[in-house]
Design a protein around this motif. Sequence first.
Motif, PDB file in Angstrom:
ATOM      1  N   VAL A 240     -49.991 -52.929 -23.626  1.00 20.22           N
ATOM      2  CA  VAL A 240     -51.023 -52.673 -24.637  1.00 20.22           C
ATOM      3  C   VAL A 240     -50.451 -52.869 -26.034  1.00 20.22           C
ATOM      4  N   TYR A 241     -49.254 -52.335 -26.282  1.00 14.06           N
ATOM      5  CA  TYR A 241     -48.638 -52.456 -27.599  1.00 14.06           C
ATOM      6  C   TYR A 241     -48.155 -53.877 -27.864  1.00 14.06           C
ATOM      7  N   THR A 242     -47.731 -54.564 -26.808  1.00 13.39           N
ATOM      8  CA  THR A 242     -47.302 -55.956 -26.989  1.00 13.39           C
ATOM      9  C   THR A 242     -48.461 -56.812 -27.480  1.00 13.39           C
ATOM     10  N   VAL A 243     -49.616 -56.639 -26.873  1.00 11.67           N
ATOM     11  CA  VAL A 243     -50.797 -57.400 -27.304  1.00 11.67           C
ATOM     12  C   VAL A 243     -51.182 -57.022 -28.735  1.00 11.67           C
ATOM     13  N   LEU A 244     -51.177 -55.730 -29.033  1.00  8.83           N
ATOM     14  CA  LEU A 244     -51.547 -55.266 -30.373  1.00  8.83           C
ATOM     15  C   LEU A 244     -50.584 -55.806 -31.430  1.00  8.83           C
ATOM     16  N   PHE A 245     -49.286 -55.664 -31.172  1.00  6.92           N
ATOM     17  CA  PHE A 245     -48.299 -56.098 -32.159  1.00  6.92           C
ATOM     18  C   PHE A 245     -48.266 -57.615 -32.291  1.00  6.92           C
ATOM     19  N   THR A 246     -48.481 -58.330 -31.195  1.00  7.36           N
ATOM     20  CA  THR A 246     -48.513 -59.791 -31.275  1.00  7.36           C
ATOM     21  C   THR A 246     -49.682 -60.252 -32.134  1.00  7.36           C
TER      22      THR A 246
END
Length: 389
Positions: A240-246
């Motif tokens: 979830v955070y990977t998608v958000l930060f990307t």
Amino acid sequence: MKILSNVRSAMRRELRIMVQRPVYLMASVGVMTFCMVFFSTFFREGVPQDLPIGVVDLDNTSLSRNMVRQIDATQLGKTIGFGSYAEAREAMQTGCICAFFLIPDGMYADVLSGRQPEFTFYVNSLYMVGGALAYKDLLMMSNMISGGIQREVLRGMGLGDEAAMARIQPVAVDSHQIGNAATSYNVYLTNMLVPGILEMTVILMTVYALCSELKYGTSRHLLEKSGGSMTAAMTGKLAVYTVLFTAMGIVCDIFLYHWAGFPLKGSIWNMFLATFLMILASEAVGFFIAGTLPVLRIALSIAALFSTLALSLTGFTFPVEALPPAVRGLSVLFPLRHYYLIYVQETIFGSGFTGWYFQAICLLLFLLLPLPVYARLRAAYVNQNFPRN
């Protein structure tokens, strides 16, 4: 397929937590939005302008007044007159001016008689940028004024302008500033401050997301939702955070190289890839810190210290090669350093992937960091045997 179902369950749980706790979006999206707006407005002019520079004119002749006008005409400086050295010194000590220029009494008479007058300027180096720019401005104007006086003397001796300039400046310097021809502070500072704050945000948010499960005693519930699989729990939670930060990183790149119009000789798609690799490496660093010290308060302190040091050891303000050897080697421990080297190769030289593939490999090596602490974090999640305060 069961592990995919467990990963999806962990992702849905994490999304619910993000919605229920606004701190997640405020500390990520809110911080990055504020930083982009702040830096784009703070460095809007490119370089500081109209720095207050004091002038003490004890000669008060046509030549000295012309010198004051020349200093005031520069882009960086705005002159403020003082009647004495004591007044100018007091103004600089109280922060009213960045520097002051002292023109001695009898300066014009010394010039006419062939003697060598001395100009003195004092710079407040407590403010690094303002002091350095004021020093550069005053030094440049002193050299230009000195050159102008020499040219008039040589003209009086019967030399032409070309011969006079050959004596004043035997070697002409033709400088080309690659990648930042306008010497804009906005280009070389914002280009790395925004990714640096993004890296800091990723590390801090990763540490908070992992350690908050222990602080609030919800780690077992996460494992239960993930079918007892720590791998599924971590994959779903961090995805979830990977998608958000990307998404945030791509927006930052578009902001820098499209909206702000910063120089980009290479491909913006390569910068997207570099940003994605930096985000993955930063999450791995956050995982390592959380697994090593699974106490939220301590882990956040270590993460903040690590992220702050990254800005100092990256090399965009002070070259890493000029650091002491013992400190120089530490720079490779920060994902931002490798991102900076990719940025130089891609945006300034346009070398493409062949110019920075080694840095990409270094960023991928950071993904091995969770392995040594994986079992320790899993034990902490199961036993919840670490202090919560």
